[in-house]
Motif scaffolding. Structure first.
Motif, PDB file in Angstrom:
ATOM      1  N   MET B 524     -75.233 -27.771   8.055  1.00 27.62           N
ATOM      2  CA  MET B 524     -75.236 -26.727   7.030  1.00 27.62           C
ATOM      3  C   MET B 524     -76.634 -26.514   6.473  1.00 27.62           C
ATOM      4  SD  MET B 524     -75.476 -26.508   3.510  1.00 27.62           S
ATOM      5  CE  MET B 524     -74.687 -27.752   2.515  1.00 27.62           C
ATOM      6  N   PHE B 527     -78.777 -24.158   8.451  1.00 28.99           N
ATOM      7  CA  PHE B 527     -78.429 -22.745   8.289  1.00 28.99           C
ATOM      8  C   PHE B 527     -78.881 -22.224   6.922  1.00 28.99           C
ATOM      9  CE2 PHE B 527     -75.023 -23.881  11.467  1.00 28.99           C
ATOM     10  CZ  PHE B 527     -75.521 -23.095  12.483  1.00 28.99           C
ATOM     11  N   LEU B 528     -78.679 -23.042   5.912  1.00 27.24           N
ATOM     12  CA  LEU B 528     -79.051 -22.601   4.566  1.00 27.24           C
ATOM     13  C   LEU B 528     -80.565 -22.395   4.474  1.00 27.24           C
ATOM     14  CD1 LEU B 528     -78.216 -22.008   1.665  1.00 27.24           C
ATOM     15  CD2 LEU B 528     -78.359 -24.447   1.179  1.00 27.24           C
ATOM     16  N   ALA B 530     -82.612 -21.644   6.918  1.00 30.13           N
ATOM     17  CA  ALA B 530     -82.952 -20.419   7.647  1.00 30.13           C
ATOM     18  C   ALA B 530     -82.612 -19.197   6.799  1.00 30.13           C
ATOM     19  CB  ALA B 530     -82.204 -20.370   8.976  1.00 30.13           C
ATOM     20  N   SER B 531     -81.481 -19.277   6.100  1.00 31.88           N
ATOM     21  CA  SER B 531     -81.087 -18.167   5.229  1.00 31.88           C
ATOM     22  C   SER B 531     -82.151 -17.897   4.179  1.00 31.88           C
ATOM     23  CB  SER B 531     -79.757 -18.503   4.543  1.00 31.88           C
ATOM     24  OG  SER B 531     -79.516 -17.639   3.466  1.00 31.88           O
ATOM     25  N   LEU B 532     -82.610 -18.953   3.536  1.00 38.43           N
ATOM     26  CA  LEU B 532     -83.591 -18.779   2.459  1.00 38.43           C
ATOM     27  C   LEU B 532     -84.918 -18.267   3.018  1.00 38.43           C
ATOM     28  CD1 LEU B 532     -82.829 -21.967   0.361  1.00 38.43           C
ATOM     29  CD2 LEU B 532     -82.175 -19.628  -0.153  1.00 38.43           C
ATOM     30  N   ILE B 534     -85.376 -16.433   5.713  1.00 33.89           N
ATOM     31  CA  ILE B 534     -85.235 -15.031   6.103  1.00 33.89           C
ATOM     32  C   ILE B 534     -85.161 -14.142   4.860  1.00 33.89           C
ATOM     33  CG2 ILE B 534     -83.650 -13.396   7.188  1.00 33.89           C
ATOM     34  CD1 ILE B 534     -82.984 -15.631   9.201  1.00 33.89           C
ATOM     35  N   ARG B 535     -84.419 -14.612   3.859  1.00 27.86           N
ATOM     36  CA  ARG B 535     -84.300 -13.824   2.635  1.00 27.86           C
ATOM     37  C   ARG B 535     -85.658 -13.651   1.967  1.00 27.86           C
ATOM     38  NH1 ARG B 535     -79.749 -15.041  -0.966  1.00 27.86           N
ATOM     39  NH2 ARG B 535     -79.006 -15.008   1.164  1.00 27.86           N
ATOM     40  N   SER B 538     -87.321 -10.852   3.474  1.00 32.71           N
ATOM     41  CA  SER B 538     -86.688  -9.603   3.082  1.00 32.71           C
ATOM     42  C   SER B 538     -87.122  -9.189   1.680  1.00 32.71           C
ATOM     43  CB  SER B 538     -85.176  -9.782   3.158  1.00 32.71           C
ATOM     44  OG  SER B 538     -84.528  -8.649   2.694  1.00 32.71           O
ATOM     45  N   LYS B 539     -87.092 -10.149   0.768  1.00 33.55           N
ATOM     46  CA  LYS B 539     -87.454  -9.824  -0.622  1.00 33.55           C
ATOM     47  C   LYS B 539     -88.919  -9.405  -0.708  1.00 33.55           C
ATOM     48  CE  LYS B 539     -83.862 -11.492  -3.096  1.00 33.55           C
ATOM     49  NZ  LYS B 539     -83.141 -12.045  -4.182  1.00 33.55           N
ATOM     50  N   ALA B 541     -90.791  -8.296   1.693  1.00 30.00           N
ATOM     51  CA  ALA B 541     -90.994  -7.035   2.417  1.00 30.00           C
ATOM     52  C   ALA B 541     -90.580  -5.848   1.565  1.00 30.00           C
ATOM     53  CB  ALA B 541     -90.209  -7.041   3.722  1.00 30.00           C
ATOM     54  N   LEU B 618     -80.796 -23.539  16.673  1.00 34.90           N
ATOM     55  CA  LEU B 618     -81.009 -22.339  15.862  1.00 34.90           C
ATOM     56  C   LEU B 618     -82.444 -21.832  16.030  1.00 34.90           C
ATOM     57  CD1 LEU B 618     -79.740 -20.340  13.914  1.00 34.90           C
ATOM     58  CD2 LEU B 618     -80.476 -21.781  12.018  1.00 34.90           C
ATOM     59  N   LEU B 622     -83.441 -18.089  17.163  1.00 37.89           N
ATOM     60  CA  LEU B 622     -84.277 -17.203  16.350  1.00 37.89           C
ATOM     61  C   LEU B 622     -85.561 -16.834  17.095  1.00 37.89           C
ATOM     62  CD1 LEU B 622     -83.787 -19.032  12.930  1.00 37.89           C
ATOM     63  CD2 LEU B 622     -82.748 -16.888  13.631  1.00 37.89           C
ATOM     64  N   PRO B 661     -88.698 -11.811  11.125  1.00 38.47           N
ATOM     65  CA  PRO B 661     -88.556 -13.045  10.350  1.00 38.47           C
ATOM     66  C   PRO B 661     -87.850 -14.146  11.129  1.00 38.47           C
ATOM     67  CG  PRO B 661     -87.025 -11.374   9.561  1.00 38.47           C
ATOM     68  CD  PRO B 661     -87.937 -10.694  10.537  1.00 38.47           C
ATOM     69  N   PHE B 662     -87.074 -13.762  12.148  1.00 41.49           N
ATOM     70  CA  PHE B 662     -86.429 -14.781  12.975  1.00 41.49           C
ATOM     71  C   PHE B 662     -87.494 -15.599  13.703  1.00 41.49           C
ATOM     72  CE2 PHE B 662     -81.929 -12.952  14.012  1.00 41.49           C
ATOM     73  CZ  PHE B 662     -81.761 -12.615  12.688  1.00 41.49           C
TER      74      PHE B 662
END
Lengths: 689, 689
Positions: B524, B527-528, B530-532, B534-535, B538-539, B541, B618, B622, B661-662
């Motif tokens: 977990m 994944f978490l 990677a989420s942060l 990528i986010r 995004s933020k 950008a 992962l 990515l 971002p991947f």
């Protein structure tokens, strides 16, 4: 023993009776306008044709597998149970097929009646669609319980022996569920993606527009993917989890006798009873939010289940002074089911941050919408993983507090059973979704007045929510169940090793190189399977798009003066789905067998456990990101960020399209996959020692 | 002992000398037109400002961590090595920072000279950019080897004791690498995504167009993300892997003496020598494919490494009659490095099916492009996982064939070392990519003639390929290395347990509930994280996009008569990157500590191993999906599927944006993460028993 099983059988008969009454009542309802009937007939014919072709393919695969199972048992010194295991496999497979067919049969008859009811009342429309879901839920759950009970009796009802033979039933059910969910999932999303991309994005016409030749295929998809596929999935969940818990019960035979073994199915039947009460408590009310009624029903079911749980534990396991700890473990399971629903709601409902973030990100285009959605998907693993971990630790602790040897593991089994008690109600909510979706499609395509559409839109939105929620439940219950099935696998291998004069199998040492390699390959298989499932949708959708584009070139179709050729698209989708379900399905069946045969049972256990962990988390990612993308699009359609036709909406439609195969093909197929791996390794255990 | 280390030090001095000669040579080259210099100066100033602010933040975090490490050791009865471990941490962190700064310093000076050379010769442009990469590669690798060697000597050079103290050095290096890669990765991709979405997609102007205010920030990003970030990453890889292998060597001390412990660094220094020969063999030729020269250099390096490997094994471990098996294990590692490059090439080069599939899918829009790309990404886990698994099994088998106790594990260590021998050469290729990319940007922004642009395009394309390939190498070597670091962790915990009178730690039983829960949480966390990551892109950008849109409203900027405000965008990106790197970084440091403290060393081992497995897979997903999307876009730009400006191209640009971002933030940060988890658990082991 028979006494206890009589309770199970009696409750199942009551449930089937209730289903019969509901069905009769439903079939007597109005079928709406001729235009509606025309659409509904096309859906029904398409769905029935697909199911027929799909199950013929699955049947062939199942018969070959049954022969292989028989041969494996026969050749590995298990002659005594070879025929019984193969027969149980066939029975399980057949029951699962019936479950899928029933779910589809009801759905294609309820959709039209729901659409007709929406002409006058949204409360009535909710009643019909919800009861249609209930019929499926009751029949599938009863069949699962009856199937396990009767197979148990037919196989001799030897408490310490029969559970190890009955695993064939579980594997048969998983086997069919895999292909049903995969084929149905590919079908439904290829049609949906194809219809959306050419219709909404390219041609700029609304969803379910009558001019789009892919719309009927899309509506067929709801029935064969969401209804039939999910029906088979939840059928095998109940079956496999009951069987896993029975095997653990064998270890406790000296303490609880046969009660410990039959405990799981008795509790599930009590849960079925609770679900019936919950179902009957749901009444549609005009103008009210449909989610209120359904949520109330859910809480009623959960509370009654908790009471039944306490009673059942006391009656069956009360001989142990620590029985209260088992009640506590069961409550952990029920609480987990509620917690999973809440978490899923948070991640997929537009009232909360995640969906709003995705909607915001749509303003800067599809790129940022997708990045944010993917990020949300990855994030959704966090709380569920912690919840699952905590539930396992607490229920294990409860079990050890009873002071029974192996009590800890039985504690986790009781938690799983607690979570499963509400299964029939959840299945009802689950099937409600696609029925409402379909009814909405019928209303749209039959060009009914706006007020009827608005009524159905509300129901459809509720259906989207329930679909997301029940996927959360499915993955939560699968994760507890699989831990139980691991232990059943280890018990099964131990039994075989001890028969050959060896020691019990108690350690899966991840620090040993073969186990680590097995674990690595297990995680890899999950990703590879998801890849193939998603690609299958992409490939099939491209054929759909090509076919639709050709029809769109006909100006008469675009003008609405000529009826498009729906059947051509249905045919292309059917072919694509059936062709593309075989490779991923065969892969996940053959790969673990190769690992197990070459690297033996301990490495296979590592494979299985890490495949499961990865499968649970990847399913969460795929289901929730897909749900969030879908609802971000719907949220924008309510008028925020520029509303429909804005650039943000176009971006959100692309996000929704990407999410489609995630949430309705790969994600749900992963639920089945992780249970299939567990039942497969259980059944083929003799190969791996 | 000192004799053997003298070889290492001598080779490092030669490498640093070669780097000095190359630097001097490079700095004496022409710096192109005034316009080019203007662009390059803006890039240099932006990059230096970011690095300064970034490393100030990291330094503060590192100092706090050093104090915490000291306190932990002091309070858990390890007073004797508390100061040494904390000091080693600081030295490791400082060396890593220097590695990052050097890589950036060279890159921002080489880019302009490469651009200038491209005015007349593509061969010369290749020479310059490749040698710029080589300077970084040589300095970073030598620093890593010198750092480990000198710290080993400074800490007392006690063969069975010092390796357990020197782990602080490895953790310090990982710590800085995590933040450097994460911050740099967020910076580079936020700028890139922002620039692309507003520039290419919305305004329809080309990449690196001088009117786009985000272009300079984008070019700065190549230097701080790809050069500085990757420099720190590969520095810590070499360091951590050498230290891990040394700890395993301690177990073999009775057999090989100090030779077994120093074997890893000696072999890596021989690999550095081989890399120097490989680097010097690369000569640019006008009109030739730059990949040919670089591939030839790589094969030369690999072959010479193999010869040195055989010699080194014979010299250091030849006392054992089975030494040939260690040579074989090392060859497995070298072969794995080649195999990973080939597989990565297959998945990210447009000559093969995967990229072509994505390009085909672009014809039906962004939705299908993304679905296909994601499917390709998931698929890329398959062959690498099988390769890693096979390498571990074979090298383990080789090790056991030597007949030495624990020989199997040492076999996997030798394979890891074999893979690492080519590290300096790979780092050269890796840094070449962003330098070429930057030079291309300078040429574009300085509005140089078309023929110069064409020369740079070719080099830029080669740079994209090498960047993808070296990421494949990084993840392959990390996966072998981490298995080695696990075993070092288990050896470390065993040492502590035995000191306290307990038994050695040999089993990580995945069937026990806490270990299973640890494993679930480990997967977990990946994944978490990677989420942060990528986010964060995004933020950041989105801020970039907003800033650029405001400037685009000025018609003078769009007409090209007014210079956009590049500095404003650089500032926004810097702030966003620094703010957003702290949360994910802190999470992955604190979370394993919480698991270890509450659930102890065995559950933490399960956490670590499954986090690693998930992290490897992962990262592959990515990196490779990102690379494939990028190259599908480039492939369409060559004119297929309608070429530039077609609908397919627009779809492919969106795919590329999602992949950014991947492949350049989350993927490379995961490489660092999995090694950081391993070094962190090693250093903080006293907390977990």
């Amino acid at each position: 023993m028979i006494d206890v099983l009589l309770i199970v059988i009696a409750i199942c008969i009551i449930a089937l009776g209730l289903a019969a009454v509901l069905t009769r009542n439903l079939l007597s309802q109005d079928e709406g306008t001729p235009k509606m009937r025309e659409v509904a007939d096309a859906i029904r014919v398409g769905a029935e044709a697909f199911i027929k072709r799909q199950y013929s393919t699955i049947a062939m695969l199942a018969i070959v597998s049954a022969v292989v199972i028989f041969a494996i048992y026969y050749l590995t010194g298990q002659q005594a149970i070879a025929l019984a295991t193969a027969a149980a496999f066939i029975v399980g497979a057949a029951c699962s097929a019936v479950a899928g067919v029933v779910a589809m049969w009801i759905a294609v008859r309820t959709n039209i009646r729901t659409a007709a009811a929406a002409q006058t009342s949204d409360g009535k429309a909710l009643d019909f669609s919800f009861r249609g879901g209930a019929i499926s839920g009751l029949i599938i759950t009863s069949m699962s319980l009856l199937g396990v009970s009767l197979t148990y009796i037919a196989l001799g009802a030897d408490p310490t022996h029969t559970p190890f033979v009955i695993i064939g039933f579980g594997f048969g059910a998983s086997f069919v569920a895999l292909f049903a969910q995969l084929g149905g999932g590919i079908y439904t999303k290829a049609a949906d993606v194809g219809a959306d991309l050419v219709g909404k994005v390219e041609a700029g016409i609304p969803e379910d527009d009558v001019r789009n030749p892919a719309t009927i295929a899309d509506l067929v998809g709801d029935n064969v993917g969401d209804c039939a596929g999910r029906g088979a999935d939840l059928f095998e969940s109940t079956a496999a989890e009951n069987i896993g818990a029975m095997i653990l019960g064998v270890a406790l035979f000296p303490i609880f006798g046969v009660n410990g073994i039959l405990f799981p199915i008795v509790m599930c039947s009590l849960g079925l009873l609770a679900s019936m009460i919950g179902i009957l408590s749901v009444r549609g009310k005009d103008g009210a939010d449909p989610m209120d009624a359904m949520n109330r029903g859910y809480y009623i079911t959960a509370i009654i289940s908790a009471i039944f749980l306490a009673g059942g534990v006391y009656y069956l396991l009360g001989a142990n002074p620590g029985w209260m700890y088992f009640v506590l473990a069961g409550l952990v399971g029920i609480a987990l089911s509620v917690a999973f629903l809440r978490v899923t709601l948070y991640y997929t409902d537009h009232h909360y941050r995640p969906v709003q973030d995705i909607a915001n990100a749509s303003e800067t285009g599809a790129g940022t919408n997708l990045i944010m959605g993917f990020s949300v998907g990855l994030e959704t693993t966090a709380v569920p993983a912690i919840l699952i971990g905590a539930s396992l630790l607490i229920s294990y602790w409860c079990g050890t507090m009873t002071g029974i040897p192996s009590g800890g593991l039985y504690g986790t089994a009781v938690a799983t059973i607690g979570m499963l008690m509400v299964c029939a109600y959840v299945l009802t909510m689950d099937t409600f979704g696609p029925i409402a979706d379909n009814a909405g499609g019928i209303v749209e395509m039959s060009q009914a007045p706006d007020e009827v559409r608005h009524r159905m839109d509300k129901l459809d939105a509720a259906g989207n929510t329930t679909k997301a929620l029940t996927k959360g439940y499915a993955i939560g219950s699968a994760s507890l169940a699989v831990f139980l099935l691991f232990n059943a696998y280890m018990a099964d291998i131990s039994k075989l090793l001890i028969e050959k004069g060896g020691a019990a199998f108690t350690t899966v040492n991840l620090a040993s190189v073969p186990v680590f390699v097995g674990a690595l390959l297990g995680a890899m298989l999950v990703f590879l399977f998801a890849s193939l499932a998603i690609r299958a949708v992409s490939k099939t959708a491209q054929s759909v798009i090509d076919a639709v584009r050709i029809q769109f070139r006909d100006p008469a179709i675009m003008a609405g003066t000529k009826k498009p050729d729906y059947a051509a698209v249905i045919d292309i989708t059917t072919q694509g789905a059936l062709k593309n379900m075989v490779l991923p399905g065969a892969l996940v069946i053959l790969f673990p067998i190769i690992i197990g045969v070459t690297m033996k049972h301990e490495a296979l256990a590592g494979f299985l456990m890490v495949a499961t962990i990865t499968g649970i988390l990847l399913a969460l990612i795929l289901n929730n990101s897909g749900g969030a993308w879908d609802n971000a699009k719907k949220y924008i359609e309510t008028g925020v960020h520029g509303g429909k036709k804005s650039e943000a909406h176009k971006a959100a439609v692309i996000g929704d399209t990407v999410g489609d195969p995630f949430k309705d093909t790969a994600g749900p197929s992963l639920h089945v996959l992780i249970k299939l791996l567990a039942t497969l390794t259980l059944v083929l255990a003799p190969l791996f020692i």
